[in-house]
Design an enzyme around this catalytic site. Structure first.
Site, PDB file in Angstrom:
ATOM      1  N   ASN A 106      46.159  50.831  37.429  1.00  5.66           N
ATOM      2  CA  ASN A 106      45.114  50.060  36.760  1.00  5.66           C
ATOM      3  C   ASN A 106      43.805  50.672  37.260  1.00  5.66           C
ATOM      4  O   ASN A 106      43.447  50.473  38.427  1.00  5.66           O
ATOM      5  CB  ASN A 106      45.241  48.579  37.159  1.00  5.66           C
ATOM      6  CG  ASN A 106      44.296  47.687  36.391  1.00  5.66           C
ATOM      7  OD1 ASN A 106      43.292  48.171  35.834  1.00  5.66           O
ATOM      8  ND2 ASN A 106      44.579  46.403  36.352  1.00  5.66           N
ATOM      9  N   LYS A 123      43.134  50.333  41.133  1.00  2.00           N
ATOM     10  CA  LYS A 123      43.189  48.959  41.650  1.00  2.00           C
ATOM     11  C   LYS A 123      44.191  48.839  42.793  1.00  2.00           C
ATOM     12  O   LYS A 123      45.367  49.209  42.647  1.00  2.00           O
ATOM     13  CB  LYS A 123      43.566  48.006  40.526  1.00  2.00           C
ATOM     14  CG  LYS A 123      43.557  46.530  40.901  1.00  2.00           C
ATOM     15  CD  LYS A 123      43.841  45.702  39.653  1.00  2.00           C
ATOM     16  CE  LYS A 123      43.772  44.210  39.912  1.00  2.00           C
ATOM     17  NZ  LYS A 123      44.005  43.446  38.654  1.00  2.00           N
ATOM     18  N   GLU A 142      51.451  42.536  36.623  1.00  2.00           N
ATOM     19  CA  GLU A 142      50.745  43.742  37.098  1.00  2.00           C
ATOM     20  C   GLU A 142      51.574  44.499  38.133  1.00  2.00           C
ATOM     21  O   GLU A 142      51.545  45.724  38.156  1.00  2.00           O
ATOM     22  CB  GLU A 142      49.371  43.376  37.677  1.00  2.00           C
ATOM     23  CG  GLU A 142      48.380  42.934  36.605  1.00  2.00           C
ATOM     24  CD  GLU A 142      46.955  42.910  37.113  1.00  2.00           C
ATOM     25  OE1 GLU A 142      46.366  41.821  37.102  1.00  2.00           O
ATOM     26  OE2 GLU A 142      46.440  43.951  37.524  1.00  2.00           O
ATOM     27  N   CYS A 168      38.973  43.508  39.319  1.00  2.00           N
ATOM     28  CA  CYS A 168      39.512  42.169  39.192  1.00  2.00           C
ATOM     29  C   CYS A 168      39.945  41.490  40.485  1.00  2.00           C
ATOM     30  O   CYS A 168      39.101  41.069  41.265  1.00  2.00           O
ATOM     31  CB  CYS A 168      40.645  42.181  38.176  1.00  2.00           C
ATOM     32  SG  CYS A 168      40.891  40.565  37.486  1.00  2.00           S
ATOM     33  N   ASN A 193      39.958  40.643  34.115  1.00  2.60           N
ATOM     34  CA  ASN A 193      40.638  39.885  33.062  1.00  2.60           C
ATOM     35  C   ASN A 193      41.290  38.717  33.784  1.00  2.60           C
ATOM     36  O   ASN A 193      42.342  38.909  34.422  1.00  2.60           O
ATOM     37  CB  ASN A 193      41.753  40.694  32.391  1.00  2.60           C
ATOM     38  CG  ASN A 193      41.278  41.836  31.500  1.00  2.60           C
ATOM     39  OD1 ASN A 193      41.954  42.174  30.540  1.00  2.60           O
ATOM     40  ND2 ASN A 193      40.162  42.438  31.791  1.00  2.60           N
TER      41      ASN A 193
HETATM   42  N1  ING Z   1      43.556  38.622  37.253  1.00  2.00           N
HETATM   43  C1  ING Z   1      43.345  37.509  38.073  1.00  2.00           C
HETATM   44  C2  ING Z   1      42.228  37.708  39.086  1.00  2.00           C
HETATM   45  O1  ING Z   1      42.459  38.053  40.225  1.00  2.00           O
HETATM   46  C3  ING Z   1      44.240  35.735  39.458  1.00  2.00           C
HETATM   47  C4  ING Z   1      44.587  36.997  38.721  1.00  2.00           C
HETATM   48  C5  ING Z   1      43.610  34.666  38.805  1.00  2.00           C
HETATM   49  C6  ING Z   1      44.500  35.648  40.805  1.00  2.00           C
HETATM   50  C7  ING Z   1      43.272  33.514  39.527  1.00  2.00           C
HETATM   51  C8  ING Z   1      44.169  34.492  41.544  1.00  2.00           C
HETATM   52  C9  ING Z   1      43.569  33.406  40.891  1.00  2.00           C
HETATM   53  O2  ING Z   1      41.115  37.433  38.688  1.00  2.00           O
HETATM   54  C10 ING Z   1      43.679  39.944  37.551  1.00  2.00           C
HETATM   55  N2  ING Z   1      43.846  40.772  36.511  1.00  2.00           N
HETATM   56  O3  ING Z   1      43.660  40.354  38.690  1.00  2.00           O
END
Ligand code: ING
Length: 301
Positions: A106, A123, A142, A168, A193
């Site tokens: 990623n 990432k 992922e 992210c 995202n």
């Molecule tokens: N998405 C989310 C992020 O870290 C997540 C996954 C959401 C983790 C909410 C913890 C809490 O923003 C990605 N793509 O990493």
């Protein structure tokens, strides 16, 4: 004064059926707006070319390769490089990278105003899981489709400053910012995202997700005296909602600009990289104040 006028270019939803060409034309429209606003850097989200495909389970992982780019630039993205160069604008966006030797990352890139890829980041903090987990309302695969990044957290000298990237989930980990802070980073650009619904905890309130997102990027900016540009892909993708919350954060940790919609939208701010100097020379003068003899656990475990 070392001013960079930055456009944080939020993308609205990208449906599974949408082509890369359709997405790139949306990105070019935002770049046009950024040019009109006098910007010299534009930052797009994580996985900017496709829908957030880690929500979809593929029994055979090779089927997911359709979401990956085997070369960069390529036919679909060349117009982005050409237009940014014509505009004299730096460019950053995320995409799924398939390397020549078959590795999956990623990834995000940083392209200078002359159209040269000066930086690549893969990432490191991958959230989610590898196998299909029926108890989840949404899959978040992922760890199935990507390997952890193998490039570390580099910084690059370009556009008159020191730039770094993250992606992210990386933004939730203090180590991400400190690794670049210790290299003098002045601006970190990152895309995200983020599903607005917790797929394990039920409808964790959207505003709590936005709170944790802002808390993370504001803390990272303040504690390392750096600008942070955090750009969302947002909105409902095939019925799966991603939160917005695109923000530009200054080296004091203050949000200086934030999107108002969940669609294609740029926010613009003139970021003076010299605003990072005061914090680096006082409160966060790492050489003078840090006591690394007491920090062993952070690196050892
Ligand atoms: N998405 C989310 C992020 O870290 C997540 C996954 C959401 C983790 C909410 C913890 C809490 O923003 C990605 N793509 O990493």
């Amino acid at each position: 004064m070392r001013e960079i006028k930055v456009a944080a270019a939020q993308l609205g939803p990208i449906q599974k059926a949408e082509s890369r060409e359709e997405v790139v034309s949306r990105m070019l429209a935002l770049m046009e707006e950024a040019k009109t606003a006098g910007c010299n850097l534009i930052v797009y989200p994580e996985l900017a070319l496709t829908t957030f495909f880690p929500r979809w389970y593929h029994e055979n992982r090779a089927e997911a390769d359709e979401w990956f780019e085997a070369e960069m630039p390529n036919a679909a993205t060349q117009p982005l490089f050409d237009k940014a160069k014509e505009y004299g604008m730096g460019l950053s966006f995320g995409y799924a990278e398939l390397t020549e030797d078959g590795h999956h990352f990623n990834t995000s890139i940083l392209v200078d105003p002359q159209g040269k890829i000066v930086g690549k980041y893969r990432k490191i903090h991958l959230p989610g899981h590898v196998e299909y987990e029926p108890e989840r309302t949404h899959q978040h695969l992922e760890k199935r489709y990507f390997e952890p990044g193998d490039l570390g957290f580099p910084v690059w000298r370009t556009m008159g400053g020191i730039f770094g990237m993250a992606i992210c989930n990386d933004r939730r980990w203090p180590e991400t910012y400190r690794e670049m802070g210790l290299q003098g980073v002045e601006m970190i650009v990152l895309g995200f995202n983020t599903p607005s619904v917790n797929n394990l905890r039920g409808a964790e309130a959207l505003n709590q997700r936005l709170f944790h997102h802002k808390l993370s990027v504001q803390a990272g900016a303040y504690q390392n005296s750096t600008w942070v540009i955090a750009v969302a892909k947002a909105g409902s993708e095939d019925g799966n909602h991603l939160m917005a919350g695109t923000v530009i954060v200054n080296p004091d940790g203050e949000i200086v600009a934030e999107t108002k919609t969940e669609g294609d939208e740029i926010i613009v701010h003139a970021c003076d990289l010299d605003d990072t100097v005061f914090g680096k020379e006082t409160v966060f003068d790492f050489k003078r104040h840090r006591r690394i003899e007491h920090y062993g656990r952070i690196t050892a475990q």
